[in-house]
Design an enzyme around this catalytic site. Structure first.
Site, PDB file in Angstrom:
ATOM      1  N   GLU A 101       0.837  -1.206   0.000  1.00  0.00           N
ATOM      2  CA  GLU A 101       0.000   0.000   0.000  1.00  0.00           C
ATOM      3  C   GLU A 101       0.869   1.253   0.000  1.00  0.00           C
ATOM      4  O   GLU A 101       0.527   2.254  -0.649  1.00  0.00           O
ATOM      5  CB  GLU A 101      -0.940  -0.020   1.207  1.00  0.00           C
ATOM      6  CG  GLU A 101      -2.061  -1.051   1.062  1.00  0.00           C
ATOM      7  CD  GLU A 101      -3.016  -1.061   2.234  1.00  0.00           C
ATOM      8  OE1 GLU A 101      -4.201  -0.752   2.041  1.00  0.00           O
ATOM      9  OE2 GLU A 101      -2.571  -1.395   3.351  1.00  0.00           O
ATOM     10  N   GLU A 121      -4.069  -9.427   3.186  1.00  0.00           N
ATOM     11  CA  GLU A 121      -4.728  -9.168   4.467  1.00  0.00           C
ATOM     12  C   GLU A 121      -5.822 -10.175   4.794  1.00  0.00           C
ATOM     13  O   GLU A 121      -6.153 -10.392   5.968  1.00  0.00           O
ATOM     14  CB  GLU A 121      -5.308  -7.746   4.479  1.00  0.00           C
ATOM     15  CG  GLU A 121      -4.282  -6.646   4.675  1.00  0.00           C
ATOM     16  CD  GLU A 121      -3.622  -6.191   3.390  1.00  0.00           C
ATOM     17  OE1 GLU A 121      -2.904  -5.175   3.404  1.00  0.00           O
ATOM     18  OE2 GLU A 121      -3.823  -6.869   2.345  1.00  0.00           O
TER      19      GLU A 121
END
Length: 656
Positions: A101, A121
């Site tokens: 990210e 995730e």
């Protein structure tokens, strides 16, 4: 964190070994470095790069069990985007989760060829929380982005370049990133300024269905789909804010806590008392005795990991089928090692490790070890794949019992993640260290067990299965019990599992125990089914009948259950789904507590790993003892008290 200046480029170096996790100190350090970069007139651009072996390989999961401290990841990402000078992510090793990210927030991304990127995730029951689902579909279409997010896969640099996830693959990371940063000529190229890539509605719907199926409809899987849908339908800031809100909610869920527990449990499982400074022995070739389904699966697992294998069976006619079976197992494996086959045990003489995968009979295994003693080198390791038998009794017939260890694989051995490593009373520390290293090389979740009937997993599973059979007498039918168990999230109920593995195997083990203990109080239905030739799926019928591969309740089984009830004079009462679930879970928890008490498992988290990775226990519950800790103690006590035929009661004090 440090800022290194070189030819007008500011290198922001992340130095937080071993994986450069995005911890609080790293986040603050990046902010400070960006501020220094922006204020330094001698610098025209920045490069974010990891020291050591990797970029930022993920967030610091230890922070996730408490309120996250500021600055949080979105603040760091906002600073990267707000910096007046372009910043390039230079990726080696892994850029995963929050690490990727951060890379997505940069103005460009370059990587070396063996680097990987991804947003895994979902492994922890959450979704990306710092813009991953919003920025990724601005580099690749939303259907592809959803596949990457929902599979949690690591995308290798060449594929990442083809998909648009990175901009360039370079040979020299530092020089290549500096050159790319210079070519930007001071211009920013943030993804927030780009529209989402076009995606066909049918393609996104197909990816959504696959994601929900893959995630078994769990909350995080539903939110993965919703987040990617928002990214292509809503304004950037709206989608970003909602993603963060969902991330925070899922992070604090019981499911996410359970999955983080399993993550740390795997690391704890490698910490073994008594190893000292023992070094693993070299293993460059592996021998396997037994060319059946299990032996073939074990061979495939080692071949896929790059170990040459010699597969031996004293029945030459079985070797042709084994070669075909192994070839099928390895059909999608790139460059497996070579396998040779032989019908003479002498072929095993050069092997560093020999694993017996022969019939589950003590005399057979002992005879084999005696023979192998005279064939293999004195420093070669002898391993038994026994799933129940006393490893110390097997090792006792060897002239070198210190080199004997248990390697209990689970079928299919080339697929199942669990490897129970059985430590005998005389197993040498170096041999145990070698087994642990081999487990890692095979990509297994390796858990060390002490010696005891069924070790960790089969001992607990037998107690669970016995209780489920007792519920047959009490008033439930196989399909009702399986349905209740599967509703908890188990992959299969106990009777469906028994049909899959073979009723003859369960009956052989039961007969052995009856002979050893003299206890013949088992529910007799299993024995009757085997006597009738109903061995499970392989014979076309077992606890169920099978129609076009689908299991269906069988009136013949219902009649046998009724016969058993009548013989025992049991008054039948309907069992609710909740009652079935409570008794099944209580049986598992009770035996798990006894496994701890008897010292067969070193820690409760080892038991959780075994049941999760070998027996289909629901991952979102974190394992039986993690689940038990979260239950109201009074209700758990009541469930344990309701168990039928309990010979020993485990102490809940062991839950802590």
């Amino acid at each position: 964190m440090r800022l290194e200046r070189e030819a007008g480029i500011g290198f922001i170096v992340i130095d937080n070994p071993p994986i450069n996790a995005g911890s609080l100190a790293v986040r603050q350090g990046i902010l400070d470095a960006i501020d220094a970069l922006a204020r330094d007139a001698s610098l025209t651009a920045g490069v974010l790069i990891g020291a050591g072996t990797t970029f930022i390989a993920g967030s610091d999961l230890r922070e996730f069990s408490a309120p996250l401290a500021d600055p949080q990841m979105p603040t760091v990402i906002a600073a990267i985007e707000a910096c007046p000078k372009p910043i390039v992510a230079a990726i080696h090793g892994a850029a995963l989760g929050g690490g990727y990210e951060i890379a997505l927030a940069c103005d460009g991304r370059v990587a070396v060829a063996d680097a990987v990127v991804g947003l895994p995730e979902g492994t922890f029951g959450i979704i990306p929380g710092a813009g991953g689902t919003v920025r990724l579909p601005r580099l690749t279409d939303a259907a592809t982005a959803l596949d990457i997010v929902s599979t949690c896969r690591r995308v290798k640099a060449p594929e990442a370049k083809a998909l648009g996830l990175i901009d360039e693959v370079v040979d020299d990371l530092r020089a290549g990133a500096a050159a790319f940063a210079s070519e930007l000529q001071g211009e920013k190229h943030g993804l927030r300024d780009l529209p989402p890539k076009p995606v066909e509605p049918e393609a996104f719907d197909k990816a959504s269905a696959a994601a929900l199926k893959r995630g078994r409809g769990r909350p995080y899987a539903q939110e993965q789909v919703a987040a990617l849908r928002r990214a292509i339908q809503q304004p950037f800031e709206t989608a970003l804010a909602e993603e963060r809100s969902v991330f925070q909610r899922l992070r604090q869920s019981e499911e996410s806590a359970a999955l983080r527990h399993l993550f740390f449990a795997e690391r704890d499982a490698a910490r073994i008392d008594g190893l000292g400074d023992a070094k693993p022995l070299p293993v460059t070739s592996v021998g396997i005795v037994g060319a059946g389904t299990m032996g073939s699966g074990i061979a495939a697992a080692f071949l896929a990991a790059g170990f040459p294998v010699t597969l031996v069976d004293l029945k030459p006619e079985l070797l042709d089928a084994a070669r075909e079976r192994v070839a099928g197992f390895l059909a999608k494996t790139a460059r497996p090692a070579a396998m040779t086959t032989a019908s003479e045990l002498a072929a095993l003489a050069p092997c560093d490790l020999v694993i017996e995968a022969v019939f589950e009979d003590m005399a057979v295994k002992q005879d084999l070890l005696r023979t192998l003693d005279g064939i293999v080198r004195p420093n070669a390791i002898l391993a038994s794949n026994t799933s129940y038998l006393d490893l110390d009794a097997i090792a006792a017939v060897s002239a070198g019992p210190s080199r004997v260890v248990g390697l209990h694989f689970f079928a299919p051995a080339h697929v199942m993640k669990l490897l129970e490593i059985v430590r005998g009373a005389k197993t040498a520390p170096a041999v145990l260290a070698t087994a642990l290293k081999l487990g890692r090389a095979l990509g297994k979740v390796a858990v060390v067990s002490g010696v005891g009937d069924g070790f960790i997993g089969n001992r607990i599973y037998n107690a669970y299965r016995t209780q489920c059979e007792a519920m047959l007498l009490a008033g439930a039918l196989p399909e009702e019990i399986d349905g209740a168990i599967e509703a908890l999230g188990f992959a299969m109920g106990p009777f469906a599992v028994s049909d899959l593995s073979g009723l003859d195997i369960a009956w052989a083990n039961r007969k052995r125990k009856q002979t050893e203990t003299g206890d013949r109080s088992d529910v007799p239905v299993l024995e009757w089914l085997v006597a009738a030739g109903r061995l499970g799926r392989k014979s076309g019928a077992g606890w169920y009948a099978y129609e076009d591969g689908r299991r269906v309740p069988d009136p013949a089984v219902t009649e046998l259950v009724a016969k058993a009830r009548a013989e025992r004079g049991i008054a039948v009462a309907a069992l609710s789904r909740e009652t079935i679930q409570n008794r099944a879970m209580a049986a598992i928890v009770n035996e798990a507590l006894l496994v701890l008490e008897d010292g067969i498992a070193a820690r409760s988290s080892d038991i959780d790993l075994v049941l999760i990775n070998g027996y289909g226990f629901p991952r979102h519950l974190g394992g039986p003892l993690w689940w038990a800790k979260a239950q109201e103690r009074t209700k758990l006590e009541q469930a344990l008290s309701a168990l039928e035929g309990l010979k020993r009661r485990g102490s809940l004090d062991r839950l802590g």
